[in-house]
Design an enzyme around this catalytic site. Structure first.
Site, PDB file in Angstrom:
ATOM      1  N   GLU A   1      -9.677   6.048   7.177  1.00 57.95           N
ATOM      2  CA  GLU A   1      -8.239   6.230   7.026  1.00 57.95           C
ATOM      3  C   GLU A   1      -7.806   7.462   6.235  1.00 57.95           C
ATOM      4  O   GLU A   1      -6.832   8.134   6.617  1.00 57.95           O
ATOM      5  CB  GLU A   1      -7.631   4.981   6.375  1.00 57.95           C
ATOM      6  CG  GLU A   1      -7.716   3.755   7.249  1.00 57.95           C
ATOM      7  CD  GLU A   1      -7.138   2.523   6.562  1.00 57.95           C
ATOM      8  OE1 GLU A   1      -6.245   1.893   7.137  1.00 57.95           O
ATOM      9  OE2 GLU A   1      -7.579   2.211   5.438  1.00 57.95           O
TER      10      GLU A   1
ATOM     11  N   ARG B   1       0.834  -1.206   0.000  1.00 56.83           N
ATOM     12  CA  ARG B   1       0.000   0.000   0.000  1.00 56.83           C
ATOM     13  C   ARG B   1       0.867   1.255   0.000  1.00 56.83           C
ATOM     14  O   ARG B   1       0.520   2.261  -0.620  1.00 56.83           O
ATOM     15  CB  ARG B   1      -0.967   0.003   1.182  1.00 56.83           C
ATOM     16  CG  ARG B   1      -1.974   1.143   1.142  1.00 56.83           C
ATOM     17  CD  ARG B   1      -3.060   0.978   2.181  1.00 56.83           C
ATOM     18  NE  ARG B   1      -4.085   0.038   1.787  1.00 56.83           N
ATOM     19  CZ  ARG B   1      -5.220   0.387   1.174  1.00 56.83           C
ATOM     20  NH1 ARG B   1      -5.439   1.646   0.841  1.00 56.83           N
ATOM     21  NH2 ARG B   1      -6.128  -0.518   0.880  1.00 56.83           N
TER      22      ARG B   1
END
Length: 809
Positions: free
Chosen positions: A761, A358
């Site tokens: 997030e 990620r």
């Protein structure tokens, strides 16, 4: 003469600016009021379903569950060295301690001595090789928690170990080619170049920037620590109450540790007092150990860590170290970029591989990079095994490109916002990510334009320049930074969810889904979705504890996907019930089923109106099924792990923030004076909850980049910052006196739940603006003539070092 920074700040009014978009628990906007009148139960501000329980202290957490008769308590004995070999443990002396019932070592675990999430490389109890200082070596079970803790505290005296030299930093691990998983490489060229060609393009660019960056990790610091309560059941069953974000994974790992089938283990979680990723995988060690003890002793066993042990045993956000080499033109447009990222993974793999994936996929942030070569290394160190944390590598990837662009702007003597704009993704062209996913929903241009105007960015930048020109000690800084964050799990098969919806004959509704509630409002939003689908008031819907015996094979509540996945699954279940009820109404009262309408607790059928509960009663008499299961799998996802290419994200969430700070150049003290945030949550399901999430993420991210410093002793490997006395998280006093948070208006381009977007997030990246505002103020201390070598976290000490460097030239 300049006032001290504290005096200047105390003189400022401390009052939050009123929110201009749907905030609070009333219907604050005309749009919300119209939606409510029309029967909508989504898109309106609804109080958190457990808010009253939270503030009255009646919300039940794992430690609040009444203990059964005979409950024992477990504590862990920790390794006193960071690396080496376990030689012996004085088990006899441990067993002789007051109240001790049993001492467990690795040899006493009946099944697999492993709780590794992906790679099976993480022992529950040390089996010979000591990996880090704080690694659990034995477990003590006693009649009381205090007795267990006192016995476990003897570990330093009773464990004999042969110490070795630990590897503690990512740089050291990288130098030794010591990694927990194989290195990752992502190379993409818009003109078909190989990596050597990309490097040549960088070298041939009009300007070149090379450098290094250190970004520290971050402790989750959830209010409720790690805890599991294991209760043995008949026929070898085990019921585990666990504070976890991933009940299904706990079920599987506990079953493996016990040597039983998964159906013998039930894991339940009503709510957590915070998780932030720290309870995604790492709750397993404690669930497994409590369950092993409960199975062996056939008595309930509770294992609750205190804060120090929680710090010493568990992992946190990965520290990252970067080397970068970038070529760019006179406008600051990046022509080629090469970056190496090395994380401090810790002693085992845990989730380090997907975190690095990620990070690599978020290096681009909001920018088109025509030629890019990225290399990711997960350094194996003799420290706690780092794990998931809100953002899951995304913040570590994106901050590197932001640091690079900020440096480019300073080298060109341009406004960093202008350089950022010059590199933004396009909408029709220049819109392919390094991993080859098209950016089809780009709103960053209009979002940043709106924020720039609303925050008076240009006027304030001029005012700050004027202030700094006459202020030799106090320097102000300003920064505007954008966010583009991909939403979905890196691993395709995790993007699925299930739910159960039950309608009872009195018209009340029960919903159970696979997500876990950790204070973020997931149950509130799912209940809103169900209420909306069935056309009833929110109060009719109740969400129950997450339970592996109800919805099986669930994914972790992580990656900001909780509402996206579980909301869609619950909607599917509720829609099936609604369609059955509509058919029943048409059969009884006439008309067509497709014309039946559900709203405001009423059902309109063939020109007449009946109450929802009346129709439910009729459906029961007609033997209509009043419960249903629902399922959802995110469409259109793909990922080639070897090539690092595909469509790993269903959509992107966007945002931007402007921060203004003042820095005392004599002490390094700083204060955030004002923050303006505009964040994209699509068509918000619950504006009040979403704004709260943005606020919380902003302050948490600010803490990561400024005050939350992790320090390991360079020789022993002891984590020195293992308590609130030595580890500084932000408090209410760190919030800016002016905090303007707004939601960007616009629906999700993708078919998400009611066209909303994830909010957990992405906003954690918004306080990049705080870090770069501090860097701007530091640069002002040197007359904007040198690149400030500011590292993260930007503690007062780090700020002073950077000020000294820019003033020295």
């Amino acid at each position: 003469m300049n006032q001290p920074i504290s005096s200047q700040l105390l003189a400022r009014p401390v009052a939050f600016a009123p929110y201009q978009d749907n905030h609070g628990l009333r219907l604050d906007s005309a749009a919300e009021a119209r939606a409510h009148a029309a029967g909508a139960r989504v898109g309106i501000s609804q109080a958190h379903e457990s808010a009253q329980l939270h503030v009255t202290g009646s919300a039940t957490y794992t430690d609040d569950i009444p203990e059964l008769a005979g409950t024992l308590h477990c504590a862990l004995g920790l390794a006193p060295v960071a690396a080496g070999r376990l030689l012996s443990i004085d088990l006899a002396l441990l067993a002789a301690q007051p109240g001790v019932v049993r001492v467990f070592t690795a040899a006493d675990i009946p099944g697999s001595n492993d709780w590794g999430s992906i790679v099976h490389d993480d022992p529950i109890l040390c089996d010979g090789d000591i990996r880090y200082l704080g690694q659990p070596v034995f477990a003590v079970v006693a009649e009381s928690r205090e007795q267990a803790r006192r016995a476990a505290a003897l570990a330093k005296k009773l464990i004999q170990a042969e110490a070795a030299t630990p590897v503690l930093t990512p740089q050291d691990a990288h130098a030794k080619s010591q990694y927990v998983v194989p290195p990752m490489h992502l190379v993409r060229s818009s003109s078909g170049l190989d990596e050597a060609g990309i490097q040549a393009r960088i070298q041939a660019a009009p300007h070149r920037l090379q450098g290094q960056l250190d970004v520290g990790g971050q402790e989750q610091f959830y209010l409720e620590g790690q805890i599991s309560y294991a209760i043995p059941k008949e026929a070898g069953g085990m019921h585990v109450h666990c504070s976890t974000q991933h009940p299904s994974e706990m079920q599987h790992l506990v079953a493996h540790a016990l040597g039983v089938a998964a159906h013998a283990v039930l894991v339940e979680c009503r709510r957590m007092g915070g998780g932030f990723g720290g309870k995604e995988s790492q709750s397993a060690l404690f669930a497994c150990m409590a369950s092993v003890a409960a199975q062996q002793l056939q008595r309930p066993v509770k294992l609750r860590l205190d804060r120090d042990d929680d710090f010493m045993i568990t992992g946190r956000r990965h520290c990252f170290w970067y080397e970068y080499d970038v070529g760019y033109d006179d406008a600051g447009r990046i022509l080629g970029a090469a970056v190496t990222m090395v994380s401090r993974a810790g002693h085992s793999a845990d989730l380090s591989a997907p975190v690095m994936t990620r990070a690599l996929c978020h290096f681009d942030n909001a920018y088109w990079l025509p030629e890019v070569a990225m290399h990711g290394f997960c350094g194996k160190t003799n420290t706690q095994s780092n794990t998931a944390f809100r953002g899951f590598g995304g913040p570590q990837g994106a901050i590197a490109i932001e640091y690079i662009l900020d440096s480019i702007a300073r080298q060109l003597q341009q406004d960093p916002l202008a350089v950022r704009r010059a590199n933004f993704y396009g909408t029709a062209t220049h819109n392919i990510t390094p991993y080859l996913q098209p950016v089809r929903d780009n709103v960053i241009h209009e979002l940043v334009d709106q924020l720039e105007e609303r925050s008076s960015y240009q006027a304030r930048r001029a005012a700050i320049a004027a202030f700094n020109a006459t202020s030799p000690v106090l320097k102000r800084g300003l920064a505007l930074t954008p966010v583009k964050f991909g939403i979905s799990f890196n691993v395709k098969h995790f993007n699925q969810a299930g739910a159960l919806v039950h309608v009872y004959t009195d018209g009340s509704i029960l919903v159970n889904h696979g997500g876990t509630e950790m204070g973020q409002g997931l149950n509130t939003k799912v209940a809103q979705v169900v209420a909306h689908e069935l056309g009833v008031d929110f109060a009719r819907v109740r969400a129950t504890a997450t339970d592996t015996s109800k919805v099986a094979n669930t994914s972790a509540t992580a990656a900001s996907t909780g509402t996206d996945l579980n909301g869609k699954a619950a909607q599917d279940a509720a829609r099936q019930i609604r369609e059955r009820l509509a058919a029943c109404a048409a059969a009884r009262h006439g008309g067509a089923a497709e014309d039946v309408r559900f709203a405001n607790g009423q059902v309109t059928v063939a020109g007449k109106t009946i109450s929802f509960e009346t129709l439910v009663g009729e459906a029961y008499l007609d033997r209509v099924q009043l419960w249903s299961d629902g399922f959802y799998a995110t469409p259109g996802l793909s990922w080639d792990r070897e090539k690092m290419q595909g469509n790993p994200f269903y959509y992107f969430a966007y945002g931007a923030a402007v921060s203004e700070v003042v820095v005392d150049t004599l002490t390094g003290e700083w204060k955030l004076l004002r923050a303006d945030v505009l964040h994209d949550v699509g068509r918000s399901l619950n504006p009040a909850v979403d704004i709260g999430q943005v606020e919380g993420a902003f302050i948490q991210g600010m803490g990561w980049l400024t005050t939350e410093e992790l320090v390991w002793h360079p020789q022993t490997g002891l984590l020195m910052t293992h308590a609130p006395s030595t580890y500084k998280i932000p408090t209410a006093n760190d919030c800016p006196p002016e905090f303007h948070v707004q939601l960007f208006e616009g629906a999700n381009a993708m078919d998400s739940i009611h066209r909303s977007k994830a909010v957990g997030e992405p906003p954690l990246l918004l306080p990049f603006s705080v870090f770069f505002a501090i860097r701007d103020a530091v640069a002002a201390a040197g007359g904007h003539q040198a690149l400030p070598p500011l590292q993260a976290p930007a503690t007062s000490e780090a700020i002073l070092r950077a000020i000294g460097a820019v003033q020295a030239g």
